[in-house]
Design an enzyme around this catalytic site. Structure first.
Site, mmCIF file in Angstrom:
data_model
loop_
_atom_site.group_PDB
_atom_site.id
_atom_site.type_symbol
_atom_site.label_atom_id
_atom_site.label_comp_id
_atom_site.label_asym_id
_atom_site.label_seq_id
_atom_site.Cartn_x
_atom_site.Cartn_y
_atom_site.Cartn_z
ATOM 1 N N TYR A 109 0.858 -1.188 0.000
ATOM 2 C CA TYR A 109 0.000 0.000 0.000
ATOM 3 C C TYR A 109 0.890 1.234 0.000
ATOM 4 O O TYR A 109 1.874 1.310 0.748
ATOM 5 C CB TYR A 109 -0.895 0.018 1.246
ATOM 6 C CG TYR A 109 -1.743 1.273 1.356
ATOM 7 C CD1 TYR A 109 -3.031 1.306 0.831
ATOM 8 C CD2 TYR A 109 -1.248 2.428 1.964
ATOM 9 C CE1 TYR A 109 -3.807 2.456 0.912
ATOM 10 C CE2 TYR A 109 -2.006 3.579 2.040
ATOM 11 C CZ TYR A 109 -3.285 3.590 1.514
ATOM 12 O OH TYR A 109 -4.040 4.732 1.584
ATOM 13 N N GLU A 198 -3.911 7.381 -3.604
ATOM 14 C CA GLU A 198 -3.850 6.053 -2.990
ATOM 15 C C GLU A 198 -3.566 5.008 -4.060
ATOM 16 O O GLU A 198 -4.292 4.919 -5.055
ATOM 17 C CB GLU A 198 -5.174 5.739 -2.291
ATOM 18 C CG GLU A 198 -5.184 4.400 -1.572
ATOM 19 C CD GLU A 198 -6.507 4.135 -0.875
ATOM 20 O OE1 GLU A 198 -6.541 4.174 0.366
ATOM 21 O OE2 GLU A 198 -7.510 3.897 -1.579
#
Length: 251
Positions: A109, A198
């Site tokens: 991530y 993101e």
């Protein structure tokens, strides 16, 4: 202002950030043609709506033939997709992203946000990708990495290396890739007055290459006048009608 995944990837591609080969389709015929142009023998078809949880709701599917690409696209376009972020009414899918399939060996991530407390752009990263970052924070908070960026200096190489090492990417090849990816996303984030970027997952594929398999951007509405190119990406059908009306009156 949010944008679609395919738009976020086009933006990243313009900053030379690695993303899968793919394009947006508004019909099953377009989806077929895109898959044919990409080549290969496996593709991913992804519903494009402003909401997470698409995979669990049936909005992300793989195809092993061009005919299957056409069939899946035909089923997706026009369907109402209900996820944990859409509410029970769901969202109507009007377009799909057709991409080459990737053989994933690891998922990470990587995010950039504006930290209100420090008033700085901050990297948020984790060695666990492909799941909601909130879930990781709740279950394994020690796996969340944060690094604030000094606006007077910008994102330094040593900070990128620090984050990469904390994510477990300690070998020279992958660390070099991570430094390059983080600095390019940071430049995009800053240039376009983003509030959030993101990448989930940032995936390692066969051969050790790192690639952004999913991307999300949110931009500062108050700065859109400086970025007509970003403002053009706005999809009013995905926004709350009351918010659209209010913005039309400058509210």
């Amino acid at each position: 202002m949010n944008i679609h995944e395919y738009q976020a990837k086009e933006l990243l591609r313009s900053y030379q950030v690695p993303v899968p080969a793919g394009n947006v389709a508004f019909s099953d015929g377009q989806a077929y043609s895109i898959a044919e142009q990409i080549g290969g023998n496996r593709w991913v078809i992804k519903a494009q709506i402003h909401a997470g949880g698409r995979g669990k709701a049936g909005g992300v599917k793989a195809a092993d033939s061009l005919d299957e690409v056409r069939k899946i696209a035909d089923e997706m376009i026009g369907m109402t997709l209900v996820t944990h972020q859409t509410g029970p009414q769901g969202r109507v899918v009007k377009r799909v992203l057709v991409e080459e399939a990737s053989e994933i060996t690891a998922e990470y991530y990587l995010g950039f946000v504006i930290d209100r407390a420090s008033q700085r752009i901050t990297i948020v990263a984790s060695c666990e990708g492909g799941v909601e970052i909130e879930e990781v924070a709740r279950r394994s908070p020690e796996k969340i990495i944060k690094e604030a960026i000094d606006p007077a200096i910008g994102l330094a190489d040593f900070q990128c290396r620090k984050v990469a090492a904390a994510m477990g990417l300690r070998d020279k090849e992958r660390m070099t890739q991570m430094v390059r990816i983080m600095k390019r996303i940071y430049r995009c984030f800053r240039d376009k007055d983003a509030l959030q970027a993101e990448i989930n997952p940032l995936a390692q594929v066969n051969g050790g290459k790192l690639i952004c398999l999913d991307a999300k951007f949110n931009f500062d509405d108050n700065a859109l006048y400086r970025h007509p190119d970003v403002n053009e990406l706005r999809d009013l059908d995905e926004e709350d009608p009351k918010e659209v009306e209010a913005s039309g009156h400058g509210l």
